[in-house]
Design an enzyme around this catalytic site. Structure first.
Site, PDB file in Angstrom:
ATOM      1  N   GLY A   9       0.760  -1.242   0.000  1.00 59.98           N
ATOM      2  CA  GLY A   9       0.000   0.000   0.000  1.00 59.98           C
ATOM      3  C   GLY A   9       0.785   1.283   0.000  1.00 59.98           C
ATOM      4  O   GLY A   9       0.189   2.369   0.054  1.00 59.98           O
ATOM      5  N   CYS A  52      10.910  -3.590  -8.881  1.00 59.02           N
ATOM      6  CA  CYS A  52      12.061  -3.343  -8.017  1.00 59.02           C
ATOM      7  C   CYS A  52      13.137  -4.369  -8.357  1.00 59.02           C
ATOM      8  O   CYS A  52      13.566  -5.162  -7.521  1.00 59.02           O
ATOM      9  CB  CYS A  52      11.665  -3.428  -6.546  1.00 59.02           C
ATOM     10  SG  CYS A  52      13.006  -2.929  -5.447  1.00 59.02           S
TER      11      CYS A  52
END
Length: 470
Positions: free
Chosen positions: A287, A406
């Site tokens: 989140g 990532c």
């Protein structure tokens, strides 16, 4: 007294007796042992141990340094211990092996005097490894006979004949990861070396200030930090436990790497013709990016739909976005077009923060480099392509999609985004992502995608590609 056990007993699940060694070393041992015994995550288990043992200040910092440093350097430490012990570390009882790793790290990478590192580790072995104190003492004295550079000179293959093997042992990364970094950096082994060095440094904590709820300069003063170098929302935290900060409890900020802030903000600032009210985060857990996008959306009269397939992580997204114009959906993002709440051709801005190997955040997750395998890539890249294809279908004509990972691995970045765009079944064009990042930011390459790097930008190695649906 230590519990009874044979030489081959790894005593799974047994909590070691309190050794006659100082508490910070004992806590570090427990954390390292939990990572290897239980597949625990250091960033979860260590804070719990620090609270349990009420360690604060310098003692907590020392325990943290021992834990994270040892886990980062496992590959090199194990090669050294194998040589010093005259046997493969796999043949050493697991509790003794972890204690020796902690001792070797102190000898080679800290200012702890050799006699203190050896004696404290032998005391620890006395508690966790029956009858192994003499062995531990002999091994550690052998380790202490050379410094880290001398051990690398003895054990690493020559750089001239095997540069990847040399870098892997010298800087404690698996060879396949070193090779993938070198490929992503265009074969520049000097820059690859700088990246490996940076991965072994302890990274600073970055906070993300939520626009409309706090000011970065004011918050930096409040927490004793400094405004970030690139993200307009970043604050660098000097130290301490971020979870104790009132700003986090009050929802004015959250912990988030500056690179993650930059790629999320890039989607928000990208020029867009037409309506701009419906935003979508297709892989929202836990989140952080949804929190930032939701705060930006609140200022612009937009609403974000945050999708998360994991029920637990969907709850985390709900907590992270409380009070913001965000609707959380617990569903699979690939159901675009089949789920009435995820219609095709509806969203103006779409973020795909795709599940990946996480090779770009190895400095923050020290045990991750040893858990990842090349075999992890095929199922992940298939999922990445499917999610990006779904995102392109979800975007309206003229709408924008940001694909983020990532990881700098070229298969997860350039290959995935090119293949997904080709197979999506809807027209899409690449948008140059470089102007969407702060002016003057160095080392952004030739475009249209952008790869951030720890050694260039001080961020995690985030990849960003932006596409516009035709």
């Amino acid at each position: 007294r230590p519990a009874r056990g044979g030489r081959g007993d790894d005593r799974r699940g047994a909590r070691p007796a309190r050794p006659a060694v100082d508490l910070p070393r004992h806590v570090a041992y427990q954390a390292v042992a939990a990572v290897h015994r239980d597949d625990a995550y250091a960033n979860l288990v260590l804070p719990a141990l620090l609270r349990q043992e009420r360690l604060t200040g310098r003692d907590a910092a020392f325990a943290t340094e021992l834990t994270y440093g040892t886990l980062r350097h496992i590959g090199t430490l194990d090669a050294i211990l194998t040589d010093a012990a005259g046997r493969d570390v796999a043949r050493i009882d697991p509790p003794v092996r972890d204690a020796l790793r902690l001792g070797a790290y102190q000898l080679l990478h800290t200012r702890v005097p050799a006699h203190a590192a050896v004696s404290s580790t032998v005391d620890l072995v006395r508690a966790v490894g029956i009858g192994a104190t003499g062995f531990a003492n002999a091994v550690l004295r052998e380790v202490a006979g050379r410094d880290a550079d001398a051990w690398v000179a003895k054990l690493a293959p020559a750089f001239e004949t095997d540069p990847i093997g040399h870098l892997a042992l010298a800087y404690s990364h698996p060879q396949w990861i070193v090779r993938s970094f070198a490929e992503a950096l265009g074969g520049d082994l000097g820059e690859t070396t700088r990246l490996l060095i940076e991965n072994n440094e302890r990274p600073p904590v970055h906070l993300c200030v939520r626009p409309g709820l706090a000011d970065p300069v004011v918050l930096a003063d409040e927490v004793g930090g400094a405004p970030g170098a690139f993200s307009p929302y970043a604050v660098y935290l000097a130290g301490g436990a971020p979870g104790d900060l009132p700003a986090l409890a009050e929802g004015r900020a959250h912990v988030q790497d500056e690179g993650s802030q930059l790629v999320a903000n890039a989607l928000a600032v990208a020029p867009l013709d037409g309506p701009d009210a419906h935003w979508l985060d297709l892989c929202a857990g836990p989140g952080g990016k949804s929190g930032l996008l939701g705060a930006i959306a609140a200022q612009r009269g937009a609403r974000l739909t945050a999708v998360e397939v994991s029920e637990h992580r969907a709850r985390l997204v709900g907590q992270a976005t409380r009070g913001l114009p965000v609707t959380v959906l617990h569903t699979d993002g690939r159901t675009v077009g089949a789920d009435p709440e995820l219609p095709e051709g509806h969203f103006d801005r779409v973020l795909v923060d795709a599940p990946c190997t996480g090779l770009g955040a190895l400095r923050r997750r020290p045990e991750a480099r040893w858990r990842k395998q090349p075999s992890d890539l095929p199922p992940l890249t298939r999922l990445q392509r499917e999610l990006l294809s779904a995102a392109l279908r979800a975007a309206r004509p003229g709408g924008l999609v940001a694909y983020v990972t990532c990881s700098p691995h070229t298969v997860e970045t350039h290959v995935t985004v090119t293949e997904a765009a080709r197979r999506a079944g809807v027209p899409a064009d690449f948008v140059d992502a470089r102007p969407l990042l702060p002016a003057g930011m160095p080392g952004l390459g030739d475009g249209p995608s952008v790869q951030l790097w720890p050694h260039r930008h001080g961020t995690d190695a985030m990849f960003l590609a932006v596409l516009r649906r035709g």
